[in-house]
Design a protein around this motif. Structure first.
Motif, PDB file in Angstrom:
ATOM      1  N   ILE A   1       0.844  -1.201   0.000  1.00  0.00           N
ATOM      2  CA  ILE A   1       0.000   0.000   0.000  1.00  0.00           C
ATOM      3  C   ILE A   1       0.876   1.247   0.000  1.00  0.00           C
ATOM      4  O   ILE A   1       0.660   2.175  -0.780  1.00  0.00           O
ATOM      5  N   LEU A   2       1.886   1.263   0.877  1.00  0.00           N
ATOM      6  CA  LEU A   2       2.797   2.416   0.925  1.00  0.00           C
ATOM      7  C   LEU A   2       3.532   2.580  -0.403  1.00  0.00           C
ATOM      8  O   LEU A   2       3.654   3.706  -0.924  1.00  0.00           O
ATOM      9  N   GLU A   3       4.003   1.489  -0.984  1.00  0.00           N
ATOM     10  CA  GLU A   3       4.705   1.574  -2.276  1.00  0.00           C
ATOM     11  C   GLU A   3       3.772   2.081  -3.375  1.00  0.00           C
ATOM     12  O   GLU A   3       4.180   2.875  -4.220  1.00  0.00           O
ATOM     13  N   TRP A   4       2.522   1.650  -3.349  1.00  0.00           N
ATOM     14  CA  TRP A   4       1.538   2.093  -4.343  1.00  0.00           C
ATOM     15  C   TRP A   4       1.285   3.596  -4.222  1.00  0.00           C
ATOM     16  O   TRP A   4       1.285   4.304  -5.233  1.00  0.00           O
TER      17      TRP A   4
ATOM     18  N   ALA B   1       4.868   9.641  -7.623  1.00  0.00           N
ATOM     19  CA  ALA B   1       5.887   9.753  -8.675  1.00  0.00           C
ATOM     20  C   ALA B   1       5.229   9.968 -10.026  1.00  0.00           C
ATOM     21  O   ALA B   1       5.674  10.802 -10.818  1.00  0.00           O
ATOM     22  N   ASN B   2       4.163   9.234 -10.326  1.00  0.00           N
ATOM     23  CA  ASN B   2       3.461   9.389 -11.604  1.00  0.00           C
ATOM     24  C   ASN B   2       2.813  10.752 -11.719  1.00  0.00           C
ATOM     25  O   ASN B   2       2.800  11.345 -12.794  1.00  0.00           O
ATOM     26  N   GLU B   3       2.254  11.255 -10.615  1.00  0.00           N
ATOM     27  CA  GLU B   3       1.590  12.559 -10.661  1.00  0.00           C
ATOM     28  C   GLU B   3       2.588  13.660 -10.997  1.00  0.00           C
ATOM     29  O   GLU B   3       2.299  14.565 -11.764  1.00  0.00           O
ATOM     30  N   ARG B   4       3.784  13.548 -10.439  1.00  0.00           N
ATOM     31  CA  ARG B   4       4.794  14.554 -10.716  1.00  0.00           C
ATOM     32  C   ARG B   4       5.248  14.510 -12.170  1.00  0.00           C
ATOM     33  O   ARG B   4       5.742  15.482 -12.689  1.00  0.00           O
ATOM     34  N   SER B   5       5.059  13.382 -12.838  1.00  0.00           N
ATOM     35  CA  SER B   5       5.418  13.290 -14.252  1.00  0.00           C
ATOM     36  C   SER B   5       4.140  13.252 -15.096  1.00  0.00           C
ATOM     37  O   SER B   5       3.954  12.386 -15.921  1.00  0.00           O
TER      38      SER B   5
END
Length: 196
Positions: A106-109, A115-119
């Motif tokens: 859950i934490l990794e997700w 990370a995806n939002e920033r890109s």
């Protein structure tokens, strides 16, 4: 679920999941994903979200097979992309036990979504509560200094003030269009906080 939307093309939604150490279904990663997906698909005016869920259903042989965690994660991201904004409240994350097979994924997700939002990924914001002293949770969030706000609360009044102040910030101004939804957000968060 507490939600408010401005129509399918500009829809925004607030999703809620409460972790509970007494209920194993409220500690699992798949349970979390299923709940969030279900909440988004219930948006009555949001055809795109229901279409993505329908695709998932058909890919699982019309419900004969259960979707994998990877399929659920992919479905979540696909549905989030159909909304203008998604706010996710994860309450009592610490009640998903540290040694459970779900807490670390859950934490990794969550961090993968950051990370995806920033890109240029989908717009999604998290409001996560947890008791202090959870080293794995704290260490993960300490790495996001620019993206987090930390608050220690000692009383119901502190929780109410924090929730009220947060909802006054620009990113939640859209909730002012629906006082009923705004009040439901406040009352649900207060009720679920349980005077932590």
């Amino acid at each position: 679920m507490v939600s408010a939307s401005t129509g399918p093309s500009g829809a925004r939604v607030v999703l809620y999941f409460f972790f509970d150490f007494q209920d194993s279904s409220k500690q699992s990663f798949d349970g979390l994903l299923r709940s969030l997906i279900q909440q988004m698909s219930f948006e009555s005016e949001h055809y795109e979200a229901r279409k993505v869920v329908s695709d998932l259903f058909h890919s699982c042989k019309s419900g004969t097979n259960q979707p994998s965690t990877e399929k659920l994660k992919d479905t979540f991201v696909r549905i989030v992309a159909t909304f203008e904004g998604v706010h996710v409240v994860l309450d009592a994350l610490d009640e998903c036990p540290p040694g459970s097979p779900s807490r670390r994924p859950i934490l990794e997700w969550i961090f993968g979504l950051f990370a995806n939002e920033r890109s240029s990924g989908p717009f999604i914001k998290f409001f996560i509560t947890s008791r202090s002293g959870q080293s794995d949770i704290e260490s993960r969030f300490n790495s996001l200094q620019a993206y987090k706000q930390r608050l220690s609360v000692d009383s119901r009044d502190d929780i109410h003030k924090f929730v009220h102040d947060r909802l006054e910030q620009e990113e939640f101004k859209w909730l002012h269009e629906s006082p009923e939804t705004r009040n439901k957000v406040i009352s649900t968060l207060m009720e679920r906080s349980g005077n932590m």
